[in-house]
Design an enzyme around this catalytic site. Structure first.
Site, PDB file in Angstrom:
ATOM      1  N   THR A  16     -47.393  -3.802 -14.745  1.00  0.00           N
ATOM      2  CA  THR A  16     -46.903  -5.118 -14.560  1.00  0.00           C
ATOM      3  C   THR A  16     -47.358  -6.238 -15.466  1.00  0.00           C
ATOM      4  O   THR A  16     -46.440  -7.016 -16.142  1.00  0.00           O
ATOM      5  CB  THR A  16     -47.264  -5.530 -13.305  1.00  0.00           C
ATOM      6  OG1 THR A  16     -46.776  -4.718 -12.481  1.00  0.00           O
ATOM      7  CG2 THR A  16     -46.484  -6.678 -12.793  1.00  0.00           C
ATOM      8  N   THR A  92     -51.804  -1.455 -11.834  1.00  0.00           N
ATOM      9  CA  THR A  92     -53.004  -1.633 -10.829  1.00  0.00           C
ATOM     10  C   THR A  92     -53.091  -0.314 -10.111  1.00  0.00           C
ATOM     11  O   THR A  92     -54.030  -0.137  -9.397  1.00  0.00           O
ATOM     12  CB  THR A  92     -52.653  -2.975 -10.131  1.00  0.00           C
ATOM     13  OG1 THR A  92     -51.409  -2.795  -9.165  1.00  0.00           O
ATOM     14  CG2 THR A  92     -52.604  -4.125 -10.738  1.00  0.00           C
TER      15      THR A  92
END
Length: 349
Positions: A16, A92
């Site tokens: 991201t 993540t």
């Protein structure tokens, strides 16, 4: 190049943090890190030289694979003498797996390798990506007056906390503070100043050189216990001839059902040479199999304590050890040993 300034290599794997929103379609797209200064102009204010390396194509975190860990190790090994530190930008979802794996694959590391990412793309106004990126670079370049690095180990930096990589888990898909290290304190906290906990940071032997490892064996399975667990569901895992190790996620301090069929599956698997590691499902705490009868049964069946390992750490450590072709007894011994600050035994507390 800034004379006499530390150099940091920025490695973008995907995730991201490296995305921007297409103004026409609204879709999130990976941006070219060669134009990083355009999106993060604050980098110009650092007295740090940095270069970037970008995976092509970028890897979504959920597609992360041990082969990419090997790629990261190769990049760091080949550039080790040219940089004071390394920052890995990573999705993540599997960041803790990668951080754990690198802590073993980069043996004798004496430079910072800082993994970070974000919950919002770096192109968003409220992004946490800029702060995570800027601070990770600053930590990667941080040195004592004599030029030695302050944090010579593999870490995760996220939302004002620097944590030992192989101690981290992702605990939130929603909050900016997405990662925690429940069984080991943060190595640094960030506010107006970066406050390092020097006594918690691993000490390195400066006489040892980096030893990069590229071997792994992914024939590892995870079995999580739950009330109502059935033999016909889990037996295929324990009886699978290709499975070389099992991470058994038990209750509390290492407890499991005492059903005869379950204990029998474990005994037959360990007798066949399958390594079974007992770790707790709890976010915090350690396995103590001697504490209750339900844990003693596992110990007597050949199960090894994983102490306070995270799932991510136990899995990657097993892959690392199995990849080296060590025999059953050596793997058992090393799984019970602290190789990179990943476990604390009860006598350590």
């Amino acid at each position: 190049m800034k004379a006499n300034s530390p150099s940091v290599l920025l490695i973008y794997t995907g995730g991201t943090i490296g995305m921007i929103e297409n103004p026409d379609t609204g879709a999130l797209e990976n941006f070219d890190f060669d134009h990083l200064i355009t999106y993060v102009p604050e980098l110009k204010r650092f007295n740090i030289n940095f270069h970037s390396f970008q995976f092509d194509p970028p890897i979504d975190s959920s597609d992360m694979d041990p082969s990419f860990w090997v790629d990261l190790v190769k990049i760091i090994d080949r550039n080790y003498d040219n940089y004071e530190g390394f920052v890995i930008l990573h999705g993540t979802d599997t960041m803790s797996f990668t951080a754990s794996a690198l802590s073993f694959m980069l043996e004798n590391i004496n430079k910072p390798v800082i993994l970070t990412g974000s919950q919002l793309p770096i192109g968003k106004l409220r992004t946490d990506g800029k702060e995570n990126l800027l601070t990770a670079i600053e930590i990667a370049a941080a040195q004592y007056p004599n030029g030695e690095p302050i944090v010579p180990e593999v870490c995760v930096f996220f939302e004002n906390h620097l944590m030992r990589g192989n101690r981290t888990i992702k605990h939130s898909a929603e909050n900016f503070r997405a990662f925690s290290s429940f069984n080991y304190p943060p190595l640094a906290t960030v506010g107006i100043h970066i406050k390092y906990e020097y006594n918690l940071i691993r000490k390195v032997d400066k006489n040892k050189k980096l030893k990069a490892h590229y071997l792994y064996d992914p024939h590892v399975a995870i079995v999580t216990l739950f009330p109502g667990i059935q033999r016909d569901i889990v037996a295929p895992v324990f009886e699978n001839e290709k499975v070389k190790a099992i991470v058994l996620r038990t209750y509390g301090s290492g407890n499991a059902p005492q059903r005869p069929w379950f204990i029998d599956l474990i005994k037959r698997a360990t007798k066949r040479g399958v390594i079974i590691i007992n770790i707790t499902q709890c976010a915090a705490g350690s396995v103590e199999m001697q504490r209750y009868e339900t844990g003693i049964h596992l110990l007597d069946s050949g199960v090894i304590s994983g102490y306070d390992s995270t799932t991510e750490c136990a899995v990657t450590k097993l892959m690392f050890l199995l990849g080296h072709g060590y025999d059953y007894e050596k793997v058992k011994k090393l799984m019970s040993s602290d190789l990179a600050g990943e476990i604390s035994k009860m006598e350590d507390y």
